[in-house]
Design a protein around this motif. Sequence first.
Motif, PDB file in Angstrom:
ATOM      1  N   SER A 142     -17.234   9.292  -3.462  1.00  0.00           N
ATOM      2  CA  SER A 142     -15.833   9.744  -3.461  1.00  0.00           C
ATOM      3  C   SER A 142     -14.920   8.570  -3.113  1.00  0.00           C
ATOM      4  O   SER A 142     -15.179   7.833  -2.167  1.00  0.00           O
ATOM      5  N   ALA A 143     -13.833   8.421  -3.913  1.00  0.00           N
ATOM      6  CA  ALA A 143     -12.900   7.318  -3.677  1.00  0.00           C
ATOM      7  C   ALA A 143     -11.544   7.880  -3.275  1.00  0.00           C
ATOM      8  O   ALA A 143     -11.025   8.797  -3.908  1.00  0.00           O
ATOM      9  N   TYR A 144     -10.982   7.316  -2.198  1.00  0.00           N
ATOM     10  CA  TYR A 144      -9.685   7.747  -1.689  1.00  0.00           C
ATOM     11  C   TYR A 144      -8.682   6.618  -1.867  1.00  0.00           C
ATOM     12  O   TYR A 144      -9.035   5.439  -1.816  1.00  0.00           O
ATOM     13  N   ASP A 145      -7.372   6.967  -2.043  1.00  0.00           N
ATOM     14  CA  ASP A 145      -6.355   5.932  -2.238  1.00  0.00           C
ATOM     15  C   ASP A 145      -5.734   5.514  -0.902  1.00  0.00           C
ATOM     16  O   ASP A 145      -6.216   5.880   0.161  1.00  0.00           O
ATOM     17  N   THR A 146      -4.659   4.747  -0.981  1.00  0.00           N
ATOM     18  CA  THR A 146      -4.088   4.176   0.243  1.00  0.00           C
ATOM     19  C   THR A 146      -3.410   5.225   1.111  1.00  0.00           C
ATOM     20  O   THR A 146      -3.028   4.938   2.241  1.00  0.00           O
ATOM     21  N   ALA A 147      -3.246   6.460   0.598  1.00  0.00           N
ATOM     22  CA  ALA A 147      -2.771   7.547   1.449  1.00  0.00           C
ATOM     23  C   ALA A 147      -3.942   8.442   1.841  1.00  0.00           C
ATOM     24  O   ALA A 147      -3.740   9.564   2.286  1.00  0.00           O
ATOM     25  N   ALA A 148      -5.190   7.942   1.634  1.00  0.00           N
ATOM     26  CA  ALA A 148      -6.429   8.679   1.929  1.00  0.00           C
ATOM     27  C   ALA A 148      -6.493   9.991   1.156  1.00  0.00           C
ATOM     28  O   ALA A 148      -7.002  10.996   1.650  1.00  0.00           O
ATOM     29  N   ARG A 149      -5.946   9.956  -0.082  1.00  0.00           N
ATOM     30  CA  ARG A 149      -6.029  11.137  -0.938  1.00  0.00           C
ATOM     31  C   ARG A 149      -7.194  10.977  -1.903  1.00  0.00           C
ATOM     32  O   ARG A 149      -7.456   9.880  -2.387  1.00  0.00           O
ATOM     33  N   ILE A 150      -7.881  12.084  -2.185  1.00  0.00           N
ATOM     34  CA  ILE A 150      -9.055  12.020  -3.060  1.00  0.00           C
ATOM     35  C   ILE A 150      -8.593  11.717  -4.488  1.00  0.00           C
ATOM     36  O   ILE A 150      -7.665  12.320  -5.011  1.00  0.00           O
TER      37      ILE A 150
ATOM     38  N   ALA B 276     -12.403   1.321   6.752  1.00  0.00           N
ATOM     39  CA  ALA B 276     -11.642   1.124   7.983  1.00  0.00           C
ATOM     40  C   ALA B 276     -12.022  -0.201   8.644  1.00  0.00           C
ATOM     41  O   ALA B 276     -11.188  -0.871   9.236  1.00  0.00           O
ATOM     42  N   GLY B 277     -13.290  -0.568   8.521  1.00  0.00           N
ATOM     43  CA  GLY B 277     -13.736  -1.806   9.150  1.00  0.00           C
ATOM     44  C   GLY B 277     -13.355  -3.029   8.333  1.00  0.00           C
ATOM     45  O   GLY B 277     -13.091  -2.941   7.133  1.00  0.00           O
ATOM     46  N   GLU B 278     -13.356  -4.182   9.000  1.00  0.00           N
ATOM     47  CA  GLU B 278     -13.023  -5.442   8.347  1.00  0.00           C
ATOM     48  C   GLU B 278     -14.046  -5.726   7.239  1.00  0.00           C
ATOM     49  O   GLU B 278     -15.245  -5.687   7.482  1.00  0.00           O
ATOM     50  N   GLY B 279     -13.575  -5.978   6.024  1.00  0.00           N
ATOM     51  CA  GLY B 279     -14.459  -6.407   4.956  1.00  0.00           C
ATOM     52  C   GLY B 279     -15.260  -5.290   4.301  1.00  0.00           C
ATOM     53  O   GLY B 279     -16.111  -5.550   3.463  1.00  0.00           O
ATOM     54  N   GLU B 280     -15.002  -4.035   4.683  1.00  0.00           N
ATOM     55  CA  GLU B 280     -15.749  -2.939   4.059  1.00  0.00           C
ATOM     56  C   GLU B 280     -15.168  -2.616   2.682  1.00  0.00           C
ATOM     57  O   GLU B 280     -13.983  -2.856   2.423  1.00  0.00           O
ATOM     58  N   ASN B 281     -16.021  -2.047   1.832  1.00  0.00           N
ATOM     59  CA  ASN B 281     -15.608  -1.670   0.479  1.00  0.00           C
ATOM     60  C   ASN B 281     -14.562  -0.557   0.542  1.00  0.00           C
ATOM     61  O   ASN B 281     -14.813   0.519   1.068  1.00  0.00           O
ATOM     62  N   ARG B 282     -13.342  -0.838   0.012  1.00  0.00           N
ATOM     63  CA  ARG B 282     -12.294   0.185   0.054  1.00  0.00           C
ATOM     64  C   ARG B 282     -12.235   0.997  -1.238  1.00  0.00           C
ATOM     65  O   ARG B 282     -11.371   1.854  -1.384  1.00  0.00           O
ATOM     66  N   GLY B 283     -13.123   0.703  -2.151  1.00  0.00           N
ATOM     67  CA  GLY B 283     -13.204   1.512  -3.368  1.00  0.00           C
ATOM     68  C   GLY B 283     -12.149   1.141  -4.393  1.00  0.00           C
ATOM     69  O   GLY B 283     -11.289   0.281  -4.152  1.00  0.00           O
ATOM     70  N   PRO B 284     -12.182   1.792  -5.558  1.00  0.00           N
ATOM     71  CA  PRO B 284     -11.311   1.408  -6.671  1.00  0.00           C
ATOM     72  C   PRO B 284      -9.829   1.722  -6.441  1.00  0.00           C
ATOM     73  O   PRO B 284      -8.977   1.234  -7.177  1.00  0.00           O
ATOM     74  N   PHE B 285      -9.489   2.507  -5.425  1.00  0.00           N
ATOM     75  CA  PHE B 285      -8.081   2.844  -5.196  1.00  0.00           C
ATOM     76  C   PHE B 285      -7.537   2.227  -3.916  1.00  0.00           C
ATOM     77  O   PHE B 285      -6.464   2.579  -3.442  1.00  0.00           O
ATOM     78  N   GLY B 286      -8.319   1.312  -3.325  1.00  0.00           N
ATOM     79  CA  GLY B 286      -7.822   0.526  -2.200  1.00  0.00           C
ATOM     80  C   GLY B 286      -7.711   1.261  -0.884  1.00  0.00           C
ATOM     81  O   GLY B 286      -7.117   0.748   0.060  1.00  0.00           O
TER      82      GLY B 286
ATOM     83  N   GLU C 174       0.829  -1.201   0.000  1.00  0.00           N
ATOM     84  CA  GLU C 174       0.000   0.000   0.000  1.00  0.00           C
ATOM     85  C   GLU C 174       0.865   1.254   0.000  1.00  0.00           C
ATOM     86  O   GLU C 174       0.547   2.253  -0.652  1.00  0.00           O
ATOM     87  N   ILE C 175       1.964   1.215   0.737  1.00  0.00           N
ATOM     88  CA  ILE C 175       2.881   2.365   0.752  1.00  0.00           C
ATOM     89  C   ILE C 175       3.454   2.571  -0.642  1.00  0.00           C
ATOM     90  O   ILE C 175       3.497   3.695  -1.156  1.00  0.00           O
ATOM     91  N   GLN C 176       3.855   1.447  -1.247  1.00  0.00           N
ATOM     92  CA  GLN C 176       4.418   1.525  -2.606  1.00  0.00           C
ATOM     93  C   GLN C 176       3.396   2.081  -3.585  1.00  0.00           C
ATOM     94  O   GLN C 176       3.704   2.962  -4.396  1.00  0.00           O
ATOM     95  N   ALA C 177       2.144   1.609  -3.463  1.00  0.00           N
ATOM     96  CA  ALA C 177       1.088   2.081  -4.363  1.00  0.00           C
ATOM     97  C   ALA C 177       0.892   3.582  -4.222  1.00  0.00           C
ATOM     98  O   ALA C 177       0.720   4.312  -5.200  1.00  0.00           O
ATOM     99  N   ALA C 178       0.941   4.054  -2.970  1.00  0.00           N
ATOM    100  CA  ALA C 178       0.724   5.482  -2.732  1.00  0.00           C
ATOM    101  C   ALA C 178       1.886   6.301  -3.300  1.00  0.00           C
ATOM    102  O   ALA C 178       1.689   7.380  -3.849  1.00  0.00           O
ATOM    103  N   ASN C 179       3.112   5.770  -3.163  1.00  0.00           N
ATOM    104  CA  ASN C 179       4.287   6.526  -3.617  1.00  0.00           C
ATOM    105  C   ASN C 179       4.438   6.531  -5.135  1.00  0.00           C
ATOM    106  O   ASN C 179       5.143   7.377  -5.679  1.00  0.00           O
ATOM    107  N   GLN C 180       3.785   5.575  -5.811  1.00  0.00           N
ATOM    108  CA  GLN C 180       3.941   5.489  -7.263  1.00  0.00           C
ATOM    109  C   GLN C 180       3.109   6.525  -8.007  1.00  0.00           C
ATOM    110  O   GLN C 180       3.342   6.786  -9.166  1.00  0.00           O
ATOM    111  N   VAL C 181       2.130   7.113  -7.311  1.00  0.00           N
ATOM    112  CA  VAL C 181       1.230   8.052  -8.002  1.00  0.00           C
ATOM    113  C   VAL C 181       1.942   9.395  -8.179  1.00  0.00           C
ATOM    114  O   VAL C 181       2.416   9.976  -7.207  1.00  0.00           O
ATOM    115  N   PRO C 182       2.075   9.887  -9.437  1.00  0.00           N
ATOM    116  CA  PRO C 182       2.679  11.212  -9.626  1.00  0.00           C
ATOM    117  C   PRO C 182       1.785  12.282  -8.996  1.00  0.00           C
ATOM    118  O   PRO C 182       0.559  12.237  -9.148  1.00  0.00           O
TER     119      PRO C 182
END
Lengths: 192, 434
Positions: free
Chosen positions: A156-164, A137-147, A91-99
């Motif tokens: 609204s979908a947020y990524d693994t760094a909770a960015r919009i 945040a909860g177990e098994g909840e939908n984390r959306g298309p950006f995880g 998840e950290i890697q995914a967040a850092n890869q986004v320009p």
Amino acid sequence: MATVEHSNGAHSAGVEDGVRRRDFINIAAVSAAGVAGLATLYPLLNQMNPSADVLALASTEIDISAIKPGQAVKTIFRKQPLFVRHLTPQEIQAANQVPLSELRDPQSLAERTKPGKAQWLVTMGVCTHLGCVPLGAGEGENRGPFGGYFCPCHGSAYDTAARIRRGPAPKNLEVPDYSFKSDTVITVGKAA
Amino acid sequence: MSFSWAKAYEPKHPLMRWLDQRLPLPRLVYGAVGGGYPVPRNLNYWWNFGVLAGLALTIQIVTGIVLAMHYVASGDLAFQSVEHIMRDVNEGWLLRYVHANGASFFFIVTYIHIFRGIYFGSYKAPRELVWMLGLVILLLMMATAFMGYVLPWGQMSFWGAKVITGLFSAIPVVGTSVQQWLLGGYAPDQATLNRFFSLHYLLPFVIAGVVILHIWALHIPGSSNPTGVEVQSEQDTVPFHPFYTAKDGWFASLCITLFALVTFYAPNYLGHADNYIPANPLSTPAHIVPEWYFWPFYAILRAFTSDFLLPAKLWGVIAMFSAIILLFFLPWLDPSPVRSGNYRPTFKWFFWILVVDVIVLGFCGGRPAEEPWVMISQVATMYYFAHFLIVLPIISWTEKTLPLPSSITASVLHGEAAEAAPIDMSGQRPATAH
């Protein structure tokens, strides 16, 4: 009025420039009443602002030792939900890869976490659109298309760094003031 | 008040004469809704909805006052006190269901009343202020209904309060402070509930005040009518009482019957099951929607999904408020001299497109924020604004309208001369206008 009185010449001093004592008294009285009116309005409006007991809500301490990588907890800070998430290396890697140029509210993961603690993502659980609690945040909840997190209210979908990343929200999930008291305890909110 | 032939109040009883010389209240009532108010003789059933709205406001105020005798505006007790009303208070269930469904009833008749005004050009000179005061009433109704829905402190109450006050956080720079000022905290809580209760109790009386202004402004030129042709002589009018009191009376009875059917047999049909779950600040309901009467506006709010100069969220909020603010300018956006849609063949088509458009918006507003609803909302939102800003001004200049009747009486008797003309004693038919 003043000119009429001026013509009979009986009065002196103030009449010369067309201003009478009474004009001054009128303006002064109406101005004073206006200022007093505005001053009265202030407490009537300001009483609606958060009261002292609401503002005095102390900082919160959270024990994060039990949160495993990939897990998150939902807790309360200032009567609002707070997310504490233990990111996995992927998840950290995914967040850092986004320009940063691709982001609506450009911030790197490092800016949103504490130095050397990139795996601990602490954010408010309040969607920046209209304030719903995003899922993820909860177990098994939908984390959306950006995880990261997904707000069910308006999509609204947020990524693994909770960015919009997608949807109507204008900003990333807010990172509150917090500090690490020890490796396993964080203090959220400004210490009193 | 409006026409020279309006009958003057003549008290018969000595007590009424005594009262009339000291406090001419019966004279005011007689001139406003009695025999002293001449009304066009050709009003159709669409003209009944103003009186129905007044009836709905009365129902809401009466049931609201008695519900307030049992309700507790406290974060810990509000939900319980509503359940207490439902289960323990004598006839409490009836009072609450009437109040909850009464809000829907109020909005239904008000929306019909508004569309009546749009179709028949009731907003045109000299009735611009009647129209604008009506819009002020609509805005006050929306604020009142929103705050009332928060009071039971269920899940939809709580999240509705959060989302709607969240609209104000879209305002640049001061938005967050404004939202905190409205809520009295960072999230809806005790302070929010208390102030909403206070205002929910106050605003209906403010509405009643504006209703009086609305009727006062209406009674200066007198009521409009389906032809849009102004009243010219006494034969164009009939006294409000007994003619329209009787017509309003029977139609109100019919509508109350329909209202009672919903209230008794489907009292929760228009509500949300989620609001029977106590408020939980940590869990948003999966599908959060306002009450049905806000759906068209909610769809407009959600139709903006990408940033263009301003953030999408701010665009949504601006568009939602503009959807109503725009209507204040309607008398000038549609300068056509012909009032009634009956004589405007092109306008008539676009009017029905607007009706369908608002219904489509309402439908989308009640759906989750997913495709295809978002895309349909976007198209419908575009049409809504285009209708008022582009279509109306253009057709008001280009449209060829139908010839107007020479008077209200002529229109009533037109084509029906045989039926309308009574045969007098000598067997002569009186002349009729064509």
